[in-house]
Design a protein around this motif. Structure first.
Motif, PDB file in Angstrom:
ATOM      1  N   VAL A 179       7.793   0.151   5.762  1.00  0.00           N
ATOM      2  CA  VAL A 179       6.927  -0.623   4.871  1.00  0.00           C
ATOM      3  C   VAL A 179       6.437   0.301   3.766  1.00  0.00           C
ATOM      4  O   VAL A 179       6.450   1.536   3.903  1.00  0.00           O
ATOM      5  CB  VAL A 179       5.734  -1.236   5.629  1.00  0.00           C
ATOM      6  N   ALA A 180       5.980  -0.325   2.655  1.00  0.00           N
ATOM      7  CA  ALA A 180       5.525   0.467   1.517  1.00  0.00           C
ATOM      8  C   ALA A 180       4.557  -0.348   0.674  1.00  0.00           C
ATOM      9  O   ALA A 180       4.539  -1.579   0.729  1.00  0.00           O
ATOM     10  CB  ALA A 180       6.715   0.918   0.671  1.00  0.00           C
ATOM     11  N   THR A 181       3.780   0.347  -0.111  1.00  0.00           N
ATOM     12  CA  THR A 181       2.915  -0.303  -1.085  1.00  0.00           C
ATOM     13  C   THR A 181       3.689  -0.502  -2.389  1.00  0.00           C
ATOM     14  O   THR A 181       4.843  -0.071  -2.510  1.00  0.00           O
ATOM     15  CB  THR A 181       1.664   0.546  -1.359  1.00  0.00           C
ATOM     16  N   GLU A 182       3.050  -1.118  -3.354  1.00  0.00           N
ATOM     17  CA  GLU A 182       3.701  -1.338  -4.643  1.00  0.00           C
ATOM     18  C   GLU A 182       3.930  -0.039  -5.411  1.00  0.00           C
ATOM     19  O   GLU A 182       4.725  -0.003  -6.353  1.00  0.00           O
ATOM     20  CB  GLU A 182       2.852  -2.284  -5.500  1.00  0.00           C
ATOM     21  N   ASP A 183       3.242   1.028  -5.023  1.00  0.00           N
ATOM     22  CA  ASP A 183       3.351   2.292  -5.744  1.00  0.00           C
ATOM     23  C   ASP A 183       4.497   3.168  -5.262  1.00  0.00           C
ATOM     24  O   ASP A 183       4.742   4.235  -5.849  1.00  0.00           O
ATOM     25  CB  ASP A 183       2.037   3.080  -5.616  1.00  0.00           C
TER      26      ASP A 183
ATOM     27  N   TRP B 164       6.070   4.297   4.645  1.00  0.00           N
ATOM     28  CA  TRP B 164       6.216   4.708   6.039  1.00  0.00           C
ATOM     29  C   TRP B 164       7.590   4.252   6.506  1.00  0.00           C
ATOM     30  O   TRP B 164       7.928   3.065   6.383  1.00  0.00           O
ATOM     31  CB  TRP B 164       5.134   4.063   6.903  1.00  0.00           C
ATOM     32  N   GLY B 165       8.416   5.165   7.036  1.00  0.00           N
ATOM     33  CA  GLY B 165       9.776   4.775   7.389  1.00  0.00           C
ATOM     34  C   GLY B 165      10.329   5.462   8.619  1.00  0.00           C
ATOM     35  O   GLY B 165       9.900   6.569   8.989  1.00  0.00           O
TER      36      GLY B 165
ATOM     37  N   GLY C 229       4.119  -9.340   0.252  1.00  0.00           N
ATOM     38  CA  GLY C 229       3.310  -8.293   0.842  1.00  0.00           C
ATOM     39  C   GLY C 229       2.322  -8.874   1.840  1.00  0.00           C
ATOM     40  O   GLY C 229       1.868 -10.019   1.697  1.00  0.00           O
ATOM     41  N   TYR C 230       1.955  -8.107   2.856  1.00  0.00           N
ATOM     42  CA  TYR C 230       1.098  -8.589   3.932  1.00  0.00           C
ATOM     43  C   TYR C 230      -0.182  -7.761   3.985  1.00  0.00           C
ATOM     44  O   TYR C 230      -0.143  -6.524   3.944  1.00  0.00           O
ATOM     45  CB  TYR C 230       1.834  -8.516   5.265  1.00  0.00           C
TER      46      TYR C 230
ATOM     47  N   LEU D 168       1.159  -4.292   2.277  1.00  0.00           N
ATOM     48  CA  LEU D 168       2.416  -3.617   2.582  1.00  0.00           C
ATOM     49  C   LEU D 168       3.594  -4.585   2.509  1.00  0.00           C
ATOM     50  O   LEU D 168       3.499  -5.749   2.898  1.00  0.00           O
ATOM     51  CB  LEU D 168       2.346  -2.985   3.970  1.00  0.00           C
ATOM     52  N   TYR D 169       4.722  -4.060   2.029  1.00  0.00           N
ATOM     53  CA  TYR D 169       5.950  -4.821   1.865  1.00  0.00           C
ATOM     54  C   TYR D 169       7.043  -4.199   2.733  1.00  0.00           C
ATOM     55  O   TYR D 169       7.101  -2.968   2.873  1.00  0.00           O
ATOM     56  CB  TYR D 169       6.422  -4.792   0.409  1.00  0.00           C
ATOM     57  N   PRO D 170       7.928  -5.008   3.294  1.00  0.00           N
ATOM     58  CA  PRO D 170       9.101  -4.433   3.954  1.00  0.00           C
ATOM     59  C   PRO D 170       9.923  -3.639   2.937  1.00  0.00           C
ATOM     60  O   PRO D 170       9.988  -3.999   1.758  1.00  0.00           O
ATOM     61  CB  PRO D 170       9.870  -5.668   4.451  1.00  0.00           C
TER      62      PRO D 170
END
Length: 344
Positions: free
Chosen positions: A181-185, A204-205, A156-157, A273-275
């Protein structure tokens, strides 16, 4: 076969005094319907006819749903195959030249261990997506009808600008292929075909089929992307493209052939955020290759000098040009070494 059984079978087929099925249909997406539930079954026939008719109806519903999904996924691309154009059409607002983007496009190859570390997560994924045992940059979705599956990146960044390349063949995308990108949730699996990435406030996509942006789409409207001058232009992203996440500015952009398609999302600052990708097409294989990251400080003079040399000489002639220069071998390797960024 008795005459009584034949009469019963004819009665079921014709629907005379057999099962009257009341069903409610829930609109799920522009092209998909799902049976919500069976309200009631009214039967004026013997019990064995009820049981037989019930299983016939359930079987037919299942087979028709599976076949429709297969046809939709198989022929949707065939109808869409004529849409992509060779080059990116003119955008409504052309993004100015970004030195960071140029550096990413000409950035040196990272050590393989670093690229693997920034690959797909082996734990944060749907059970229908597998990660390559020997290469975590490659994931594979097994065949599974009527579900949407996601997988997140391993890292995550929270700061800096990061860029990675997605390799996702157009023939293996389907109608609900999203990258972002997305959060852990953010959820990693949906019970039916849907735009899972961007379906809620945690992700977000970009839908590669409809060219629409999704974020909390249950409550917010989707937005066209890229924003072309000709709103009727038909375009599909190529098999390989880049994703650039600027956590210092809180923006997400997509790059095709070295060209920035514009800022897709803003307001991402202060998050981790993670890919992430969302897959519905069976046997899809998606590769994510981490290109690198830059801090919030200006690029070094060394990096800018290397970029200027490569742009002046040209990528196709860089090897020949550096051999004619009286420079150390280490410096020559530093100038020459670069991954392919599909800038043609």
């Amino acid at each position: 076969m008795s005459a009584k059984f034949l009469r019963t079978l004819v009665m079921i087929i014709k629907g005379y005094k057999a099962v009257k099925l009341y069903k409610y249909v829930d609109y799920v997406s522009k092209s998909h319907f799902t049976v919500k539930f069976l309200k009631e079954t009214i039967v004026a026939s013997p019990i064995y006819i009820q049981i037989f008719g019930f299983f016939v109806i359930v079987t037919l519903l299942y087979l028709s749903s599976s076949y429709w999904t297969f046809r939709q996924e198989k022929f949707s691309y065939e109808n869409h195959e004529c849409l992509p154009v060779k080059d990116v059409p003119p955008l409504m607002n052309e993004s100015p030249a970004c030195p960071r983007l140029k550096i990413f496009c000409h950035m040196q190859s990272l050590p393989r261990c670093v690229v693997r570390h920034h690959g797909w997560s082996r734990t944060n994924r749907s059970q229908n997506i597998l990660v390559n045992t020997n290469d975590p940059t490659v994931c594979f979705r097994v065949k599974s009808s009527q579900s949407t599956d996601c997988i997140r990146g391993n890292v995550g960044y929270t700061e800096g600008t990061h860029c990675w390349e997605i390799h996702w063949p157009r023939t293996k995308r389907g109608t609900h292929a999203l990258v972002g990108v997305a959060t852990e949730d953010a959820p990693l699996q949906g019970p039916y075909l849907m735009n899972l990435v961007g379906n809620n406030k945690h992700s977000w996509g970009w839908n590669l089929w409809t060219n629409m942006l999704h974020h909390d789409s249950e409550n917010e409207k989707t937005v066209p992307y890229p924003n072309f001058r000709d709103k009727y232009v038909k375009y599909a992203a190529p098999d390989k493209f880049m994703v650039m996440l600027d956590m210092d500015q809180g923006t997400l952009s997509f790059i095709v052939n070295g060209r920035n398609l514009g800022i897709a999302f803003t307001g991402l600052k202060g998050k981790t955020l993670y890919p992430i990708i969302s897959v519905v097409f069976g046997e899809s294989q998606v590769t994510m290759s981490y290109i690198g990251g830059l801090g919030n400080t200006p690029p070094s003079l060394k990096a800018l000098s290397r970029l200027l040399i490569r742009e002046t000489v040209g990528r196709s002639h860089i090897g020949t040009a550096t051999k004619r220069l009286n420079i150390p071998e280490t410096l020559m390797e530093y100038i020459n070494n670069s991954r392919e960024r599909h800038l043609d």
